[in-house]
Scaffold this motif. Structure first.
Motif, PDB file in Angstrom:
ATOM      1  N   LYS A  55     -11.538   6.065  -4.554  1.00 32.06           N
ATOM      2  CA  LYS A  55     -11.978   6.521  -3.153  1.00 32.06           C
ATOM      3  C   LYS A  55     -11.438   8.084  -3.045  1.00 32.06           C
ATOM      4  N   ASP A  56     -10.444   8.524  -4.003  1.00 34.14           N
ATOM      5  CA  ASP A  56      -9.970   9.760  -3.893  1.00 34.14           C
ATOM      6  C   ASP A  56     -10.878  10.512  -5.091  1.00 34.14           C
ATOM      7  N   VAL A  86      -0.732   8.147  -7.016  1.00 31.60           N
ATOM      8  CA  VAL A  86      -1.876   9.378  -7.048  1.00 31.60           C
ATOM      9  C   VAL A  86      -1.132  10.654  -7.225  1.00 31.60           C
ATOM     10  N   GLN A 129      -8.659   1.210  -6.578  1.00 29.70           N
ATOM     11  CA  GLN A 129      -9.589   1.422  -5.638  1.00 29.70           C
ATOM     12  C   GLN A 129      -9.065   2.714  -5.095  1.00 29.70           C
ATOM     13  N   GLN A 130      -7.720   3.200  -4.904  1.00 26.94           N
ATOM     14  CA  GLN A 130      -7.404   4.166  -4.333  1.00 26.94           C
ATOM     15  C   GLN A 130      -7.775   5.528  -5.063  1.00 26.94           C
ATOM     16  N   ALA A 184       0.907  -1.330  -0.080  1.00 25.97           N
ATOM     17  CA  ALA A 184       0.194   0.092   0.076  1.00 25.97           C
ATOM     18  C   ALA A 184       0.903   1.118  -0.169  1.00 25.97           C
ATOM     19  N   ALA A 219      -5.331  -2.205  -6.219  1.00 28.54           N
ATOM     20  CA  ALA A 219      -5.093  -1.300  -5.262  1.00 28.54           C
ATOM     21  C   ALA A 219      -5.321  -0.035  -5.744  1.00 28.54           C
ATOM     22  N   ILE A 220      -4.524   0.394  -6.974  1.00 29.24           N
ATOM     23  CA  ILE A 220      -4.390   1.744  -7.518  1.00 29.24           C
ATOM     24  C   ILE A 220      -6.021   2.304  -7.976  1.00 29.24           C
ATOM     25  N   LEU A 244       0.783   3.223  -3.156  1.00 26.17           N
ATOM     26  CA  LEU A 244      -0.248   4.044  -3.813  1.00 26.17           C
ATOM     27  C   LEU A 244      -0.037   5.664  -3.578  1.00 26.17           C
ATOM     28  N   PRO A 245       0.513   6.033  -2.640  1.00 21.97           N
ATOM     29  CA  PRO A 245       0.809   7.710  -2.822  1.00 21.97           C
ATOM     30  C   PRO A 245       1.546   8.021  -3.852  1.00 21.97           C
TER      31      PRO A 245
END
Length: 684
Positions: A535-536, A466, A531-532, A459, A528-529, A462-463
């Motif tokens: 989410k954002d 994004v 979903q992130q 995880a 995961a990307i 992920l930053p």
């Protein structure tokens, strides 16, 4: 064996295999444990069905042969297998222990292994002692270094060697005054006679003398820049240039598009230099678009055969193939067979990059000794006459030793014009296996082109996806912000420009993985990307298809005009002005756009993250390379080098645990192949 397998199994010794049946049972057990694929043990069982008297050594060799073929090797080298199985197989310790237990029941000497294999009717002994009846397995090599092949890979290897021999047998005659005049016009004169030679100019001169030329070099050394000048040179000296048929190709759609863009840009810049003395516009138009090798050869659905072959050759005089390190053995054999005997083939590529996903490392085998040069006195004299530059003595063949024919048609470009900063230095350190230098560069890069992140869990990637990282402006947010700025549907030109901008922004950043499965692999990170970003609220990821979904084509589809490796973005259709249409995936072919309805794309996958292999032929402003905790033998020096050289301005290394970078740099890839030995035996 899969790319990353971490197994805990009961490895209590099996009964020592003394019979074929027990041997097959052992191989099946190894497949259950993940050391072999089910296909590997199944092929050994098939051989046992064909040969009722098959010895255990044959069954083991067959299973290991297909196992290695699945990992990119074209043959099974028997001598190192007997002495250093760990180096050949790269298995974990418990697997090697089981292998040694099995070995106790097998022949102890190489001669006995050869005898066990040659006694079987499923084996063709290519040493000349056997009868070729189309057997499925071939024993090649020598008595001291035998190699076992699946029949088709032995056939491909023999075909490639024969083509190389024929295409490098003798240099072609050239009009020396015309060649020298045009080379001087196309390249700047050295500022001082003592300056190092212009290898790009030398490459053009040397390529003129052969039907096969290899130009290798690292990123930024100007391979396509050189190829553009070579095309201009061929066009200038051809007695009938208006009839010259030129084709450009690469293994993937992305690499083909980049090749065309690079060649066109180089020719446009060259036009300012040569003026009206050479109609470079006509040359550019004559080339047409660059194509994938599958498209060039005419791939047909549901068959390995192509429309173009030896009986129906390509209609081409000059073919340039970029990213040749990605060309596997079967494709190279097919390509050479389909070329007219009079056509020129120019292979461009970085010999130090990852080899092809499928079996073979053809470019690496062809230019294994390119660093040394090994040019003959005749080649050196020709190069001096054509370019006015002497070849340094260090690159001439040693006195008293033969100069290989292929070396006289191979040039390594040695000066990078783009990777001279921290990224270039890191690539050099990695390529040389210098662990200390690589660590130092990653830890103390004052320009912040490099960064290293030790991550406890996936995880933490992920930053980066994004928002990117400090000092870099590229991330997936960039293309999604462009996606949100759609112009009015009634403005068709603005819509097309919008699509191009989205595609450009997406190509600025990429996350590269070494494995496909798991949280640290392509599949896990893509989920995961996605979903992130949802989410954002940067994406509305509802269902399989949604606006903004990036996809990679995973299977060639000539009917749709899409090929393995092509990357596009899912967007609302812009085909119908004034109203929103259904979703389509848009691809860029240079400045041109093409699109396919999502309902017709059956073989695609989400492409926020991709494997390093799939990234070859691409470059990104910021590249993130993710090293997982359990990468196994796939983690190699070439993999890290290839990942680094995808970055133009920024490179970030994410390591799941300490020591992964060091382990990779200490593990260069070595693919079993007979191609290099055959080339050396023939001095080609």
């Amino acid at each position: 064996m899969s790319e990353s397998v971490a197994l805990t199994v009961d490895t209590a010794p099996l009964p020592v295999a003394a019979t074929p049946a027990e041997t097959l049972q052992t191989l099946r057990q190894w497949s259950e444990w993940g050391w072999l694929r089910r296909l590997d043990s199944a092929l050994a069982a098939w051989v046992a069905d064909l040969d009722a008297h098959a010895e255990p050594a044959l069954l083991v060799a067959t299973a290991l042969l297909t196992h290695l073929e699945g990992r990119g090797h074209t043959c099974l080298p028997l001598a190192p297998l007997l002495t250093r199985p760990e180096a050949v197989l790269g298995w974990p310790g418990e697997a090697l222990d089981a292998l040694q237990a099995l070995w106790a029941s097998l022949p102890p000497t190489l001669a006995e292994w050869r005898a066990a294999l040659c006694s079987s009717p499923v084996i063709y002994d290519a040493s000349g002692l056997g009868q070729d009846g189309g057997q499925p397995l071939v024993l090649g090599g020598t008595a001291q270094a035998p190699r076992l092949y699946l029949r088709r890979y032995w056939t491909y290897e023999q075909a490639v060697v024969q083509q190389v021999i024929e295409r490098t047998a003798a240099p072609l005659a050239v009009d020396m005054p015309a060649v020298k005049r045009w080379l001087d016009a196309l390249f700047d004169a050295p500022a001082h006679p003592s300056h190092r030679p212009n290898w790009q100019k030398l490459a053009c001169a040397i390529a003129l003398r052969g039907r096969l030329s290899v130009i290798t070099g690292g990123p930024g050394t100007g391979k396509t820049y050189t190829a553009a000048r070579l095309l201009a040179l061929l066009f200038a000296i051809d007695p009938q240039p208006q009839r010259l048929r030129v084709a450009l190709a690469a293994p993937t759609g992305k690499a083909a598009a980049r090749l065309k863009q690079s060649i066109d840009a180089a020719l446009a810049g060259l036009h300012e230099r040569v003026g009206d003395t050479l109609d470079l516009t006509a040359l550019t138009q004559r080339m047409g678009p660059a194509r994938t090798l599958h498209a060039l050869l005419g791939a047909r659905p549901d068959t390995r055969q192509f429309q173009y072959h030896a009986g129906r050759p390509l209609d081409v005089d000059v073919l340039i193939v970029d990213e040749a390190s990605m060309v596997h053995l079967e494709m190279m054999a097919s390509l050479l067979a389909a070329l007219p005997t009079t056509a020129r083939l120019i292979l461009l590529g970085d010999k130090d990059q990852l080899a092809s996903v499928e079996a073979g490392a053809v470019l690496g085998d062809l230019c294994r000794d390119a660093q040394a040069g090994r040019y003959s006195v005749d080649t050196a004299q020709y190069a001096l006459n054509a370019t006015g530059q002497p070849l340094p003595a260090a690159y001439l063949a040693a006195t008293g030793s033969a100069a290989p024919a292929l070396a006289q048609h191979t040039v390594m470009l040695r000066q990078s014009h783009r990777f001279e900063g921290a990224i270039g230095a890191l690539a050099v350190a990695v390529n040389g296996g210098d662990v200390a230098a690589a660590r130092q560069l990653l830890a103390h890069d004052a320009q912040r082109a490099l960064a290293r992140i030790n991550a406890d869990h996936a995880a933490q990637v992920l930053p980066l996806a994004v928002r990117g990282r400090d000092g870099t402006g590229a991330s997936y947010r960039c293309y999604l912000e462009a996606l949100a700025q759609r112009p009015p549907a009634s403005d068709t030109q603005a819509q097309e420009d919008w699509v191009r901008r989205i595609l450009r922004e997406f190509e600025r950043f990429r996350i590269l993985c070494t494995v496909r499965e798991g949280d640290w692999g392509v599949s896990g990170l893509n989920r995961a990307i996605e979903q992130q970003l949802h989410k954002d609220k940067l994406l509305q990821a509802r269902g399989e298809w949604y606006p903004g979904r990036p996809v990679m084509v995973t299977r060639n589809d000539p009917v749709l005009g899409v090929f393995n490796g092509d990357i596009g973005i899912t967007l609302p259709s812009i085909q119908h002005s004034g109203r929103v249409g259904s979703l389509r995936v848009y691809f860029a072919d240079g400045p041109q756009l093409r699109s396919v309805g999502v309902g017709r794309l059956a073989h695609v996958e989400t492409a926020f993250a991709m494997t390093v292999h799939k990234s070859q032929g691409s470059e990104f402003e910021h590249t993130v390379l993710v090293l997982p905790p359990h990468a196994g033998p796939v983690l190699s020096r070439e993999l890290v080098y290839t990942g680094i050289t995808r970055a133009r301005q920024a490179f970030t290394l994410v390591s799941a645990q300490q020591g992964l970078l060091s382990a990779a740099l200490r593990q260069p890839t070595q693919r079993a192949s007979g191609l290099q030995e055959l080339l050396q035996q023939g001095l080609i």
